[in-house]
Design a protein around this motif. Structure first.
Motif, PDB file in Angstrom:
ATOM      1  N   TRP A   1     -15.307   2.494  62.730  1.00 46.85           N
ATOM      2  CA  TRP A   1     -14.994   3.534  61.740  1.00 46.85           C
ATOM      3  C   TRP A   1     -14.652   2.793  60.453  1.00 46.85           C
ATOM      4  N   LEU A   2     -15.556   2.900  59.483  1.00 42.57           N
ATOM      5  CA  LEU A   2     -15.432   2.178  58.226  1.00 42.57           C
ATOM      6  C   LEU A   2     -14.746   3.069  57.191  1.00 42.57           C
ATOM      7  N   LEU A   3     -13.584   2.634  56.700  1.00 43.76           N
ATOM      8  CA  LEU A   3     -12.893   3.385  55.663  1.00 43.76           C
ATOM      9  C   LEU A   3     -13.769   3.457  54.412  1.00 43.76           C
ATOM     10  N   PRO A   4     -13.508   4.400  53.498  1.00 43.94           N
ATOM     11  CA  PRO A   4     -14.446   4.692  52.401  1.00 43.94           C
ATOM     12  C   PRO A   4     -14.925   3.457  51.646  1.00 43.94           C
ATOM     13  N   ILE A   5     -16.238   3.395  51.441  1.00 46.59           N
ATOM     14  CA  ILE A   5     -16.849   2.272  50.712  1.00 46.59           C
ATOM     15  C   ILE A   5     -17.529   2.751  49.429  1.00 46.59           C
TER      16      ILE A   5
ATOM     17  N   ALA B   1      -9.560   3.620  43.248  1.00 44.61           N
ATOM     18  CA  ALA B   1      -8.379   3.359  44.073  1.00 44.61           C
ATOM     19  C   ALA B   1      -8.648   2.264  45.098  1.00 44.61           C
ATOM     20  N   PHE B   2      -7.637   1.483  45.410  1.00 39.61           N
ATOM     21  CA  PHE B   2      -7.803   0.397  46.386  1.00 39.61           C
ATOM     22  C   PHE B   2      -8.212   0.945  47.751  1.00 39.61           C
ATOM     23  N   HIS B   3      -7.716   2.136  48.105  1.00 41.16           N
ATOM     24  CA  HIS B   3      -7.973   2.693  49.426  1.00 41.16           C
ATOM     25  C   HIS B   3      -9.312   3.416  49.517  1.00 41.16           C
ATOM     26  N   GLY B   4      -9.873   3.827  48.384  1.00 40.83           N
ATOM     27  CA  GLY B   4     -11.187   4.444  48.359  1.00 40.83           C
ATOM     28  C   GLY B   4     -11.224   5.932  48.628  1.00 40.83           C
TER      29      GLY B   4
ATOM     30  N   PHE C   1     -20.184   9.601  44.974  1.00 43.68           N
ATOM     31  CA  PHE C   1     -20.461   9.636  46.409  1.00 43.68           C
ATOM     32  C   PHE C   1     -21.767   8.932  46.771  1.00 43.68           C
ATOM     33  N   TYR C   2     -22.607   8.641  45.798  1.00 40.79           N
ATOM     34  CA  TYR C   2     -23.915   8.048  46.071  1.00 40.79           C
ATOM     35  C   TYR C   2     -23.978   6.575  45.699  1.00 40.79           C
ATOM     36  N   GLU C   3     -22.858   5.994  45.380  1.00 39.63           N
ATOM     37  CA  GLU C   3     -22.848   4.599  44.928  1.00 39.63           C
ATOM     38  C   GLU C   3     -21.810   3.803  45.720  1.00 39.63           C
ATOM     39  N   VAL C   4     -22.183   2.603  46.142  1.00 37.28           N
ATOM     40  CA  VAL C   4     -21.265   1.712  46.845  1.00 37.28           C
ATOM     41  C   VAL C   4     -20.298   1.107  45.840  1.00 37.28           C
TER      42      VAL C   4
ATOM     43  N   LEU D   1     -18.907   6.455  58.987  1.00 36.09           N
ATOM     44  CA  LEU D   1     -18.396   6.335  57.624  1.00 36.09           C
ATOM     45  C   LEU D   1     -17.332   7.385  57.360  1.00 36.09           C
ATOM     46  N   ASP D   2     -16.231   6.958  56.794  1.00 39.02           N
ATOM     47  CA  ASP D   2     -15.164   7.871  56.374  1.00 39.02           C
ATOM     48  C   ASP D   2     -15.584   8.529  55.064  1.00 39.02           C
ATOM     49  N   LEU D   3     -15.715   9.856  55.074  1.00 38.75           N
ATOM     50  CA  LEU D   3     -16.135  10.593  53.882  1.00 38.75           C
ATOM     51  C   LEU D   3     -15.045  11.583  53.461  1.00 38.75           C
ATOM     52  N   PRO D   4     -14.293  11.266  52.410  1.00 40.31           N
ATOM     53  CA  PRO D   4     -13.269  12.190  51.909  1.00 40.31           C
ATOM     54  C   PRO D   4     -13.858  13.160  50.890  1.00 40.31           C
TER      55      PRO D   4
END
Length: 481
Positions: free
Chosen positions: A41-45, A50-53, A59-62, A88-91
């Motif tokens: 489970w990959l936290l937001p990339i 923000a550091f936490h993402g 939403f379409y860019e790394v 993928l974590d999607l907020p």
């Protein structure tokens, strides 16, 4: 399924800028294989200030500090070759203030101005969210927007159906990139505001309708995609969302188990099982798998919470012997510590993963100072790997046990017996049965051991003929048939 919650910034640095990145993850896939992980489970990339993402600006860019879309595709492809799937974590509940959507909304541009909630004369600008004293209305210029998670996070207004299509486009984009599913952040907050009264109000029925449509769309793109929900609430609220998602995080069991371990209370452990995982009791019915965990990125790390390595090992032993799906947060397997200030300031539970005992070396991330995990504290991969009784090696053994007994994911449980010290549990399905003994006390406990083949022994347990002396916080599991 064995899940590993991974925070990329803190994991492994491939280009010596001090930040973990996608190429670094690719270099350390073998570590995950060694640990026994088969799902990450990959936290937001996504791009975020923000550091936490969790406040996404695109939403379409790394996030460029992590790499680019080609890097994503490469690491997913390599991981798939090694038997690892990625969620993928999607907020999607909110965006960043710097988001193009929000900036255009501030200028009054269509359709973006209608994708957010703006205060009117009915709004109580001093209204506070129910779990703390933070205001829900956030001022920017001469306007106020609704932001339940703070001034950095303007909530999206999902009454606008064109926004639903945009969210579907986002899901498809990341599935096409190679992801195997999603973790859905703040799933109960999609509809949490009443525009008639202009006040905070959960609207669970609308949330359910939204997620059913989204999950149907996700499955139409990739039928085997896994969808995991975060509904952080009491069991009766969590159950409103059962059957919609493949896996639902079981926050009640996480909190109750930690209290049980602190208090060394067998009665509470039994009550926890009855309250928090009734779907796995003999008469229960599973609609969504229970995502079982002890901590995550918003919480105090388990060793900081329990303050005992033996209790930590017991906690993980319980998680890996219960039905449902076990999750572990990165760094917990090496005994990292961390205490976040609160859910708004979580950096202290997301410190760099310790590869080296002195805290520094090739690939070591250094984006944050070592507040809770200083050099030479024993909680590095380098040090933990040497000790067969370390948390790392115990976790490895537990994961190996669970992978050898994957039927436990969908098993039932019976609470056979408990006294002041030990809980005896039967875990079974139509073809398999094991008996697990958990000693919740700091003293030995001796009793007659039923016939069976030993599958797992955690702690300095002693077998003398038909008698088992269970070590303090020890666990013993036998195959019964």
């Amino acid at each position: 399924m064995i899940f590993y919650e991974l925070y990329l910034r803190s994991f492994y640095d491939s280009n010596e800028d001090g930040l973990g990145d996608l190429k670094g993850l690719k270099e350390k896939l073998d570590y995950l294989v060694e640990l026994g992980v088969d799902h990450v489970w990959l936290l937001p990339i996504m791009k975020s200030p923000a550091f936490h993402g969790y406040t996404v600006s695109n939403f379409y860019e790394v996030n460029p500090v992590y790499g680019n879309l080609n890097d994503v595709k490469e690491v997913l492809s390599e991981g798939h070759k090694k038997g690892i799937k990625f969620v993928l974590d999607l907020p999607i509940n909110h965006v960043a203030v710097t988001s193009d959507w929000f900036q255009k909304a501030l200028k009054g541009e269509e359709p973006y101005k209608d994708w957010f909630v703006w205060a009117n004369e009915k709004a109580d600008l001093n209204e506070k969210r129910h779990w703390d004293d933070s205001k829900i209305w956030q001022k920017i210029g001469n306007k106020y927007f609704y932001g339940i998670f703070g001034p950095a996070s303007p909530d999206l207004y999902f009454e606008r159906k064109e926004l639903w299509q945009e969210i579907k486009n986002i899901f498809k984009f990341w599935l096409d990139a190679g992801f195997d599913g999603f973790r859905l952040d703040a799933a109960k907050h999609i509809f949490d505001f009443d525009t008639e009264t202009m006040r905070f109000k959960y609207q669970h029925e609308k949330n359910v309708e939204f997620w059913k449509e989204m999950i149907s769309f996700i499955k139409s793109i990739k039928n085997e995609a896994l969808v995991i929900s975060e509904v952080w609430d009491a069991p009766e609220i969590v159950r409103k969302y059962e059957g919609i998602f493949d896996i639902g995080f079981n926050f009640p069991i996480a909190e109750d188990l930690k209290t049980t371990l602190k208090d060394e209370n067998t009665q509470r452990f039994v009550e926890t099982l009855n309250k928090c995982i009734p779907e796995y009791l003999p008469t229960g019915k599973v609609f969504s798998a229970s995502g079982n965990f002890l901590t995550n990125h918003d919480m105090t790390r388990i060793l900081s919470d329990l303050k005992s390595e033996e209790k930590v090992k017991l906690g993980f032993s319980i998680i890996y012997t219960l039905p449902g799906i076990p999750f572990i947060y990165y760094g917990e397997e090496i005994g990292m510590k961390g205490i976040p200030i609160d859910v708004n300031f979580t950096e202290d539970s997301q410190e760099p993963f310790h590869w080296y005992e002195n805290g520094f070396g090739l690939g070591q991330t250094e984006w944050k100072g070592y507040k809770f995990n200083p050099p030479y504290s024993g909680n590095s991969y380098e040090e933990q790997a040497k000790d067969r009784n370390s948390i790392l090696n115990i976790v490895k053994n537990l994961i190996k046990f669970r992978k050898n007994n994957s039927w436990i994911d969908n098993a039932k449980i019976d609470i056979l017996n408990f006294d002041q010290n030990v809980v005896k549990l039967k875990v079974y399905d139509q073809l398999n049965e094991i008996i697990a003994y958990y000693n919740l006390k700091s003293s030995n406990s001796s009793f007659f051991l039923e016939n069976g083949t030993r599958l797992l022994s955690i702690g300095e347990n002693i077998i003398d003929g038909k008698n088992l002396k269970l070590a303090p916080y020890g666990v013993y599991v036998v195959k019964h048939k």
